[in-house]
Every structure is written in C-alpha cells, then in structure tokens.
Write an enzyme that holds these catalytic residues in place. Structure first.
Site, short mmCIF file in Angstrom:
data_model
loop_
_atom_site.label_atom_id
_atom_site.label_comp_id
_atom_site.label_asym_id
_atom_site.label_seq_id
_atom_site.Cartn_x
_atom_site.Cartn_y
_atom_site.Cartn_z
N SER A 105 0.84 -1.20 0.00
CA SER A 105 0.00 0.00 0.00
C SER A 105 0.87 1.24 0.00
O SER A 105 2.03 1.21 0.44
CB SER A 105 -0.89 0.00 1.24
OG SER A 105 -1.48 1.28 1.47
N TYR B 10 -2.15 -1.14 10.34
CA TYR B 10 -2.27 -1.50 8.93
C TYR B 10 -1.02 -1.05 8.16
O TYR B 10 -0.44 -1.83 7.39
CB TYR B 10 -3.52 -0.83 8.36
CG TYR B 10 -3.71 -0.99 6.86
CD1 TYR B 10 -4.31 -2.12 6.34
CD2 TYR B 10 -3.31 0.02 5.98
CE1 TYR B 10 -4.51 -2.26 4.97
CE2 TYR B 10 -3.49 -0.11 4.61
CZ TYR B 10 -4.09 -1.25 4.11
OH TYR B 10 -4.27 -1.38 2.75
#
Length: 288
Positions: free
Chosen positions: A180, A193
C-alpha cells in the site's frame, strides 16, 4: 581436506570491439527487440488470489480470466461475492475454484495449496492480496487483539501461503504481493495497517532475493486510494465523501485500474522484473 567452493556456471560475456561501437548489427549477441505477440498473456496459467472475492481481488480475478488463466478465489466467510466473481470468470471461458476460510491460519493456507494442486495439477501465480484495516484516531484504542489480527491477516498469511506454495513453483512462476502507499508515507489513523504494509514491502524484496536463482519472480503492487468495499466499511461518511481527492488526479481509483498491474507482473512481459513495486496511486510521488 579444505572445502572448495563449487564454480558457478558463467554465461558468455558480451563482446565489444572497435568495429562494432555504435553499430548494432555488429553486436555479439544481437539485442532482442521483439517477440511474438501473444493474444492471451496468461494462457492456461493457474493463479491463486487471496481476498479474490471483491474489490481489487475481484478485478484481478476477472482480468486474469480475460487473459486466459484459471483462477482460485480465496475468501473469508460470505461466499456471495465470491460466487459473483466466479460467474465472471466462467463467462470468460475459464475454470475457477472457490475456497473459503481464514488465511491467517497456516493450516488453511496449506489446504488452499493442496486443493489447488488436486484440482488443476499446478500453480503458476500466487497473489497475496487479503487484508484487513481498522482505523483508530488514538494509539491507545489499538488493542492487542486488533494489532495481532491485522498482522495475522495482512502479513502472516503471505508467509504461510508462500511457504506452502514453494515446492510447486518452477522457473517462470511468480508471486505478487499487495502492499500500500501507506507503506511509504504512513497513516496516522491506520498505524497497525501501515506497519503490516511496510512489512510486506520488506518481505517482497527479501523473497525476491530468495527465489531469484530459481527463476521465480516476486514483486508487489502498492495501490493508493482505490474504491473498494473496504472503504465504506471502515471509514465514516465524511471520509468516504472525500476519499481519493487528496492525490494529484483528485479522485479515487477503480479496482480495474489496478488489476492490470498484476497481469503485467504475472506475464512474460515482466520477465526481467523482480523485487519491484508498481504504484497505481493517482500520481502521489513516493520514495523507496
């Protein structure tokens, strides 16, 4: 007796001489400029996609089917989305296998590999895409349970899947991990995350080094703001309304705009690419 280091096979060096400088037709060997155009870049490959039922995973599954691959769709619980994705694969004339369960458990990851081999007899591509996120506006709100779960699903599963698939991979096979943009710039309300996505980046680079001599390529895709079910599920209404507007292209991306990065990395078009990351993120410049 002292041990001797076995000699590595040395490829023929390129040659250079005065007469050939600047003259391509005299190069030894000649550079390769083209190859046969293949209508289906992934013809008859078998690909496993964790988190393949919806969002980016669904887009990848459909794109792979359109390029000639059979697809194993791994999903967690609800099989409604998985069945919709399966029907799209079938429409494109390819086979599918649905496997439900928790990829954060090593025994389930082994089950995925075993069932795939039993059904298709081989595995060409592994896409580690499954992930969870739980935004928190304060560090103290991230419980030990949340932290553990995020790491188990997002990065432990990638270890387990890669470990289980290793003996079935061969020269030309590939692993593609989903990281990401948060791995590069961080995120104040997605601390756990973001940490897992940074771990995936390091894992990808290390795994590519591990597999390189076997001719198995390992790369990653690092999406920016992509409009998937994860967004309205985890963000509040205000964040959803403005989601993606802070990147140079001023909008969220669509899953299909990410999917073909995976097609490219899985295909022979990316034969000289390993340990790298593609950034479909709407123009955000990242370092590293």
């Amino acid at each position: 007796m002292p041990q001797t280091i076995p000699k590595k096979k040395v490829r023929k060096p390129q040659k250079v001489g005065k007469a050939q400088k600047g003259k391509e037709e005299k190069m030894q060997p000649m550079p390769v400029y083209e190859k046969e155009k293949i209508p289906f870049r992934l013809r008859d490959k078998v690909a496993i996609i964790t988190g393949g039922d919806s969002g980016i995973g669904r887009a990848i599954a459909i794109a792979f089917a359109k390029e000639g691959a059979d697809v194993v769709i791994c999903y967690e619980k609800d099989d409604v989305d998985a069945k919709i994705t399966a029907s799209e694969i079938e429409k494109n004339g390819r086979k599918y296998l649905l496997i439900g369960g928790d990829v954060s458990r090593e025994n389930h990851c082994q089950k995925i590999i075993d069932r795939t081999i039993k059904t298709f007899g081989k595995i060409d591509v592994l896409i580690n895409n499954a992930a969870v996120q739980t935004p928190q506006d304060e560090l103290k709100k991230i419980s030990a349970q949340q932290l553990t779960r995020t790491f188990e699903v997002n990065i432990f599963s990638q270890f387990y899947m890669s470990k289980a698939v290793e003996k079935y991979l061969k020269k030309g096979s590939s692993i593609i991990n989903t990281t990401s943009v948060t791995a590069y710039r961080g995120s104040g309300h997605l601390l756990d995350y973001s940490a897992t996505k940074g771990a995936i980046l390091a894992f990808t680079r290390s795994l590519s080094s591990y597999f390189s001599e076997k001719g198995i390529r390992v790369n990653a895709v690092s999406p920016g703001p992509i409009w998937t079910p994860l967004i309205p599920t985890t963000f509040d209404a205000e964040e959803v309304a403005t989601f993606g507007s802070n990147v140079p292209m001023k909008r969220a991306g669509q899953p299909v705009e990410v999917a073909y990065a995976y097609v490219f990395l899985a295909s022979d078009d990316a034969a000289y690419i390993t340990g790298q990351v593609i950034h479909p993120n709407g123009g955000e410049i990242v370092n590293g």
